[in-house]
Design a protein around this motif. Structure first.
Motif, PDB file in Angstrom:
ATOM      1  N   SER A  50       0.836  -1.204   0.000  1.00 25.88           N
ATOM      2  CA  SER A  50       0.000   0.000   0.000  1.00 25.88           C
ATOM      3  C   SER A  50       0.869   1.252   0.000  1.00 25.88           C
ATOM      4  CB  SER A  50      -0.914   0.001   1.235  1.00 25.88           C
ATOM      5  OG  SER A  50      -1.671   1.185   1.312  1.00 25.88           O
ATOM      6  N   VAL A  56       3.208   1.979   5.840  1.00 24.05           N
ATOM      7  CA  VAL A  56       2.337   0.838   6.144  1.00 24.05           C
ATOM      8  C   VAL A  56       2.801   0.129   7.413  1.00 24.05           C
ATOM      9  CG1 VAL A  56       1.232  -1.203   5.182  1.00 24.05           C
ATOM     10  CG2 VAL A  56       2.014   0.602   3.656  1.00 24.05           C
ATOM     11  N   TYR A 115      -6.323  -1.896   6.305  1.00 23.83           N
ATOM     12  CA  TYR A 115      -5.685  -1.662   5.008  1.00 23.83           C
ATOM     13  C   TYR A 115      -6.427  -0.575   4.230  1.00 23.83           C
ATOM     14  CZ  TYR A 115      -4.089  -2.656   0.245  1.00 23.83           C
ATOM     15  OH  TYR A 115      -3.576  -2.551  -1.019  1.00 23.83           O
ATOM     16  N   GLN A 119      -5.468   4.200   3.542  1.00 25.51           N
ATOM     17  CA  GLN A 119      -4.984   4.613   2.237  1.00 25.51           C
ATOM     18  C   GLN A 119      -6.074   5.335   1.456  1.00 25.51           C
ATOM     19  OE1 GLN A 119      -5.575   1.435  -1.051  1.00 25.51           O
ATOM     20  NE2 GLN A 119      -4.518   0.338   0.597  1.00 25.51           N
ATOM     21  N   GLN A 127       0.525   5.638  -3.602  1.00 29.54           N
ATOM     22  CA  GLN A 127      -0.182   6.264  -2.500  1.00 29.54           C
ATOM     23  C   GLN A 127       0.477   7.610  -2.233  1.00 29.54           C
ATOM     24  OE1 GLN A 127      -3.011   5.465  -0.453  1.00 29.54           O
ATOM     25  NE2 GLN A 127      -3.288   4.194  -2.261  1.00 29.54           N
ATOM     26  N   SER A 137      -1.196  -0.852  -4.841  1.00 29.88           N
ATOM     27  CA  SER A 137      -1.891  -1.517  -3.745  1.00 29.88           C
ATOM     28  C   SER A 137      -2.213  -2.969  -4.105  1.00 29.88           C
ATOM     29  CB  SER A 137      -3.190  -0.769  -3.428  1.00 29.88           C
ATOM     30  OG  SER A 137      -2.927   0.512  -2.924  1.00 29.88           O
ATOM     31  N   ALA A 167      -6.961  -1.528  -5.371  1.00 31.10           N
ATOM     32  CA  ALA A 167      -6.202  -2.658  -4.827  1.00 31.10           C
ATOM     33  C   ALA A 167      -6.342  -3.910  -5.685  1.00 31.10           C
ATOM     34  CB  ALA A 167      -6.658  -2.954  -3.404  1.00 31.10           C
TER      35      ALA A 167
END
Length: 219
Positions: A50, A56, A115, A119, A127, A137, A167
Motif C-alpha cells: 500500500s 504501512v 488496510y 490509504q 499512494q 496496492s 487494490a
C-alpha cells in the motif's frame, strides 16, 4: 526538441513498466495457487502492499494484536528483489509488509479493514506522493476464506464510494525481506522529512478514523 525527447523517454519508461506488469511471468504469479503460511508459536502472518512500506509498517504496528511488521517486497516474478531493482518497475514486485499477529486478538478481516482505512483506495499505482507500480496496492490471500473476505470488502467499499477500488488481489507466493535500513524506519528516523511530512500524517489520519478500541496506546 528537448521536450520531444523528454516525452519520448517518459513514454518508453511507462511502456517498460506496463509491459513488466503484464508479461507472461507476471500473469503466472497472478494465476498461481496461493501458499498458506503456517502458524508459528500461535502467530499468523498477513501480507499487504500500500505505497511506501515505511508508512504501512507504522499503521499496522499501531493495531492491537500485531506483534511485529517487517518491510519487504512481494507480488513480482523475479527472485531476490532489492530496493533498487523494484524501483525500476520491471520486477513486478511492490513494496509490501509482513504483518505478524495474534489471530486470537485481531482477525484477518480487521487487518483488511485497516488496510482500506489507511490509504486512498482509489489511487492507482501509488499512494500519496509515491507513484509507480512498485507502490501499487495489493492484498495477498493465502486461502479461499481470505480471498472471499478481501473481495467482499473491496466490493462493499466500491459501492460505498461509487468508485473503482485500485487494490489488486494476489495469491500469496513469496515475501522477500527488505534491506536492514528499511526496518522500523518511522520509529528510528522520526525527524526524517518524509516521515514527518508523509508517514506521520498518514498514520494520524488512520488512527483518527479507526476504532480506538482496536489501537494500541503507542506503537
Amino acid at each position: 526538441m528537448k521536450n520531444i525527447i523528454t516525452l519520448f523517454a517518459i513514454t518508453v519508461l511507462f511502456s517498460c513498466k506496463n509491459s513488466a506488469q503484464n508479461n507472461e511471468k507476471q500473469q503466472e504469479v497472478i494465476n498461481a495457487k496461493p501458499i498458506e503460511v503456517p502458524l508459528k508459536n500461535g502467530k499468523a502472518k498477513a501480507y499487504f502492499a500500500s505505497g511506501c512500506f515505511w508508512c504501512v509498517e507504522a499503521v499496522y504496528e499501531s493495531i492491537k494484536g500485531v506483534d511485529e511488521v517487517i518491510n519487504g517486497y512481494s507480488g513480482g516474478h523475479t527472485k531476490h528483489p532489492t530496493y533498487e531493482s523494484s524501483n525500476t518497475g520491471r520486477t513486478g514486485h511492490a513494496e509490501a509488509v509482513e504483518v505478524i499477529y495474534d489471530p486470537t486478538v485481531v482477525s484477518f478481516s480487521t487487518l483488511v479493514d485497516a488496510y482500506f482505512a489507511s490509504q486512498n483506495p482509489t489511487q492507482v499505482n501509488g499512494q500519496g506522493p509515491d507513484k509507480g507500480s512498485q507502490y501499487r496496492s495489493i492484498i495477498f490471500y493465502q486461502n479461499d476464506t481470505q480471498k472471499k473476505i478481501i473481495l467482499e470488502k473491496k466490493e462493499a467499499l466500491s459501492k460505498k464510494l461509487d468508485a473503482k477500488i485500485a487494490a489488486e488481489v494476489y495469491p500469496f507466493q513469496k515475501f522477500w525481506i527488505a534491506e536492514d535500513y528499511h526496518q522500523d524506519y518511522e520509529r528510528l528516523h522520526p525527524n526524517n522529512p518524509y516521515i514527518r511530512n508523509v508517514s506521520i500524517p498518514r498514520l494520524k489520519r488512520f488512527k483518527a478514523k479507526f476504532p480506538k478500541e482496536l489501537l494500541k496506546g503507542t506503537h
